[in-house]
Motif scaffolding. Sequence first.
Motif, PDB file in Angstrom:
ATOM      1  N   PRO A 103    -141.645   2.282 -16.388  1.00  0.00           N
ATOM      2  CA  PRO A 103    -140.968   1.778 -17.585  1.00  0.00           C
ATOM      3  C   PRO A 103    -139.670   1.080 -17.188  1.00  0.00           C
ATOM      4  CG  PRO A 103    -141.665   4.055 -17.880  1.00  0.00           C
ATOM      5  CD  PRO A 103    -141.879   3.738 -16.442  1.00  0.00           C
ATOM      6  N   GLY A 104    -139.402  -0.063 -17.812  1.00  0.00           N
ATOM      7  CA  GLY A 104    -138.197  -0.816 -17.486  1.00  0.00           C
ATOM      8  C   GLY A 104    -138.405  -1.902 -16.454  1.00  0.00           C
ATOM      9  N   ALA A 105    -139.609  -1.991 -15.880  1.00  0.00           N
ATOM     10  CA  ALA A 105    -139.890  -3.069 -14.922  1.00  0.00           C
ATOM     11  C   ALA A 105    -139.908  -4.408 -15.652  1.00  0.00           C
ATOM     12  CB  ALA A 105    -141.226  -2.828 -14.226  1.00  0.00           C
ATOM     13  N   THR A 106    -139.550  -5.469 -14.947  1.00  0.00           N
ATOM     14  CA  THR A 106    -139.567  -6.815 -15.519  1.00  0.00           C
ATOM     15  C   THR A 106    -140.817  -7.549 -15.045  1.00  0.00           C
ATOM     16  OG1 THR A 106    -137.148  -6.942 -15.605  1.00  0.00           O
ATOM     17  CG2 THR A 106    -138.357  -9.020 -15.675  1.00  0.00           C
ATOM     18  N   ASP A 132    -142.024   0.761 -23.782  1.00  0.00           N
ATOM     19  CA  ASP A 132    -142.646   1.056 -25.073  1.00  0.00           C
ATOM     20  C   ASP A 132    -141.743   0.624 -26.228  1.00  0.00           C
ATOM     21  OD1 ASP A 132    -141.043   3.450 -26.361  1.00  0.00           O
ATOM     22  OD2 ASP A 132    -141.187   3.896 -24.224  1.00  0.00           O
ATOM     23  N   ASP A 133    -142.355   0.434 -27.393  1.00  0.00           N
ATOM     24  CA  ASP A 133    -141.594   0.140 -28.609  1.00  0.00           C
ATOM     25  C   ASP A 133    -141.667   1.311 -29.583  1.00  0.00           C
ATOM     26  OD1 ASP A 133    -144.212   0.001 -29.355  1.00  0.00           O
ATOM     27  OD2 ASP A 133    -144.137  -2.037 -30.160  1.00  0.00           O
ATOM     28  N   VAL A 134    -142.052   2.480 -29.056  1.00  0.00           N
ATOM     29  CA  VAL A 134    -142.162   3.678 -29.890  1.00  0.00           C
ATOM     30  C   VAL A 134    -140.800   4.329 -30.074  1.00  0.00           C
ATOM     31  CG1 VAL A 134    -143.180   5.991 -30.046  1.00  0.00           C
ATOM     32  CG2 VAL A 134    -144.539   4.077 -29.176  1.00  0.00           C
ATOM     33  N   HIS A 135    -140.015   4.370 -28.989  1.00  0.00           N
ATOM     34  CA  HIS A 135    -138.717   5.038 -29.029  1.00  0.00           C
ATOM     35  C   HIS A 135    -137.603   4.047 -29.353  1.00  0.00           C
ATOM     36  CE1 HIS A 135    -140.809   8.441 -27.392  1.00  0.00           C
ATOM     37  NE2 HIS A 135    -141.080   7.825 -26.256  1.00  0.00           N
ATOM     38  N   ASP A 136    -136.584   4.535 -30.019  1.00  0.00           N
ATOM     39  CA  ASP A 136    -135.406   3.729 -30.344  1.00  0.00           C
ATOM     40  C   ASP A 136    -134.407   3.848 -29.192  1.00  0.00           C
ATOM     41  OD1 ASP A 136    -133.465   2.236 -31.578  1.00  0.00           O
ATOM     42  OD2 ASP A 136    -132.764   3.869 -32.875  1.00  0.00           O
ATOM     43  N   TRP A 137    -134.599   3.024 -28.168  1.00  0.00           N
ATOM     44  CA  TRP A 137    -133.809   3.142 -26.948  1.00  0.00           C
ATOM     45  C   TRP A 137    -132.366   2.693 -27.168  1.00  0.00           C
ATOM     46  CZ3 TRP A 137    -135.517   5.667 -22.778  1.00  0.00           C
ATOM     47  CH2 TRP A 137    -136.892   5.843 -22.625  1.00  0.00           C
ATOM     48  N   TYR A 186    -134.006   5.832 -17.049  1.00  0.00           N
ATOM     49  CA  TYR A 186    -134.642   6.057 -18.351  1.00  0.00           C
ATOM     50  C   TYR A 186    -134.834   7.560 -18.547  1.00  0.00           C
ATOM     51  CZ  TYR A 186    -135.418   1.067 -18.772  1.00  0.00           C
ATOM     52  OH  TYR A 186    -135.227  -0.294 -18.881  1.00  0.00           O
ATOM     53  N   ILE A 187    -134.190   8.096 -19.580  1.00  0.00           N
ATOM     54  CA  ILE A 187    -134.237   9.525 -19.869  1.00  0.00           C
ATOM     55  C   ILE A 187    -135.208   9.770 -21.023  1.00  0.00           C
ATOM     56  CG2 ILE A 187    -132.916  11.562 -20.531  1.00  0.00           C
ATOM     57  CD1 ILE A 187    -132.140  10.443 -17.814  1.00  0.00           C
ATOM     58  N   TYR A 188    -136.247  10.557 -20.743  1.00  0.00           N
ATOM     59  CA  TYR A 188    -137.212  10.938 -21.775  1.00  0.00           C
ATOM     60  C   TYR A 188    -136.883  12.335 -22.295  1.00  0.00           C
ATOM     61  CZ  TYR A 188    -140.051   6.859 -20.705  1.00  0.00           C
ATOM     62  OH  TYR A 188    -140.491   5.572 -20.552  1.00  0.00           O
ATOM     63  N   ALA A 189    -137.349  12.629 -23.497  1.00  0.00           N
ATOM     64  CA  ALA A 189    -137.001  13.889 -24.157  1.00  0.00           C
ATOM     65  C   ALA A 189    -137.677  15.091 -23.515  1.00  0.00           C
ATOM     66  CB  ALA A 189    -137.365  13.817 -25.641  1.00  0.00           C
ATOM     67  N   SER A 190    -138.707  14.855 -22.726  1.00  0.00           N
ATOM     68  CA  SER A 190    -139.415  15.951 -22.065  1.00  0.00           C
ATOM     69  C   SER A 190    -140.218  15.385 -20.908  1.00  0.00           C
ATOM     70  CB  SER A 190    -140.355  16.662 -23.048  1.00  0.00           C
ATOM     71  OG  SER A 190    -141.383  15.782 -23.469  1.00  0.00           O
ATOM     72  N   SER A 191    -140.683  16.284 -20.057  1.00  0.00           N
ATOM     73  CA  SER A 191    -141.516  15.852 -18.934  1.00  0.00           C
ATOM     74  C   SER A 191    -142.832  15.260 -19.427  1.00  0.00           C
ATOM     75  CB  SER A 191    -141.788  17.038 -18.004  1.00  0.00           C
ATOM     76  OG  SER A 191    -140.585  17.521 -17.452  1.00  0.00           O
ATOM     77  N   SER A 196    -146.362  10.514 -20.093  1.00  0.00           N
ATOM     78  CA  SER A 196    -147.187   9.666 -20.961  1.00  0.00           C
ATOM     79  C   SER A 196    -146.827   8.193 -20.824  1.00  0.00           C
ATOM     80  CB  SER A 196    -147.035  10.096 -22.424  1.00  0.00           C
ATOM     81  OG  SER A 196    -145.726   9.810 -22.904  1.00  0.00           O
ATOM     82  N   ALA A 197    -145.676   7.898 -20.205  1.00  0.00           N
ATOM     83  CA  ALA A 197    -145.237   6.514 -20.042  1.00  0.00           C
ATOM     84  C   ALA A 197    -145.677   5.911 -18.717  1.00  0.00           C
ATOM     85  CB  ALA A 197    -143.711   6.436 -20.151  1.00  0.00           C
TER      86      ALA A 197
END
Length: 472
Positions: A103-106, A132-137, A186-191, A196-197
Amino acid sequence: MNIRLIFLCLMLSLFLLVQASPVQAQGGIDVTDDKATLTFPESVTFRATLTAPARIETVILEYGAEQQTCGEVVAKAFPQFTPAARVSVEWTWDMRQSGSLPPGATLWWRWHVTDADGQEYTTPTQTVLWLDDVHDWQTISGDGVNLHYYFGGQDFARELHQAAVEALNRLKQDVGVQPEKAVEIYIYASSSDMRSAVLYEPGWAGGQAYPEHNIVIIGIAPEELDWGKRTEAHELTHVLVGHRTFSCLGSLPTWLNEGLAMYGEGGLEAYQQTLLDQAIAEDTLISLRALTGGFSEEGTRANLSYAQSYSVVNFLIRQYGKTKMDAFLTRLSQGQTTDEALQAVYGFDQDGLEDAWRQAIGARSRAGGAQPTPRPTPTMVPTIAPISGVPVAVAKSPTPLPTLARPTATPGTAPTASHAPTASPTASVSPFPLDKSTVTLISILAACCLVALLAIGLPIFFALRRRRRRAS
């Protein structure tokens, strides 16, 4: 007569030179709806509508991801379409076949078009963020770190950002490594959210570094903040050291790579120190050469491998300073083997290092003259997600992640988005990165030089010929 013949030959040569130069067609090509549609994290579909002065015969999609590589690598795909002056093309990059990107690659892409008149066109390069466009980053930036988060609030994120900055400062001061540009975390809310990303991520992974992309991803629940800070520093070190020692000629020994990452964390935890002390007392330390490749998957031995690697790296830094560590890393980046680099900087090889380290920590001497063992290439090592209330005793052993395999996609067999499965493209290297406009400019300059030569040379030639006639 001879003079006229020479003049005509020169003018004919000039004419042929200009005619042979490739000239870009007037008007160029019209590109509309040039876009990439993400189905994160499985695939991305590239689409465009292309209009040319003549019938479009071939369309090649050139694409890839911005990352640190040994050379310019261009992947190519061949979308299916019916030749016409105006065509709509699309092609899908299926990550499930090629291997996942962080995630975050260009991502980047462009279209190379050839029409019926033989004219070639290349569209401007476009980019898109693979996320992803699921989370409000949200993002907190500064001091070499861009930290992205979508939960926990600003206080939670600022604490993680500050911990990352402190890790960078510690590495700069003690090891001499620092980021060339801001590292993306990139910090996700859980492992589970993190896994899943990314496709094919091990079920026990809690964090992962991607040095070639300058990216770190971690799953951190609010109640795991302390573990998260250490993991963040660990993976951040992998990114910095990976950039600092990047080489197409060799790889880091695992004891150095993981030892520096443990150093970046700030040292050993209590249970790791206890494990190391016990191994010293019982003379069960692992030989340094056995730690050049992948670590054991057995929990206790794996944790000892990490603790011992940290102890060796800490010895090198404390005993000899960051200047020599920096020189050591530089020689490794230049393709020297571990033994060659150690010998050049410190005056001993890995066996000599182990002897000096054992003496410094009060361990028994190394048994016999251990022979070097073959060193497999270390793979990326994800950090284990914590188990509440229990010290991490699961092996953080190197787990092979899928690499970006790109078999050749050929016209007639490469599927479009409406066909399944999607073929993966070939990575090809362009040996001559000159476009047609550059070649045309060079040819025009050559023609101008020839004209100037004629303008200067012919009058001189005629003047000399007249002088000879008068003299005779």
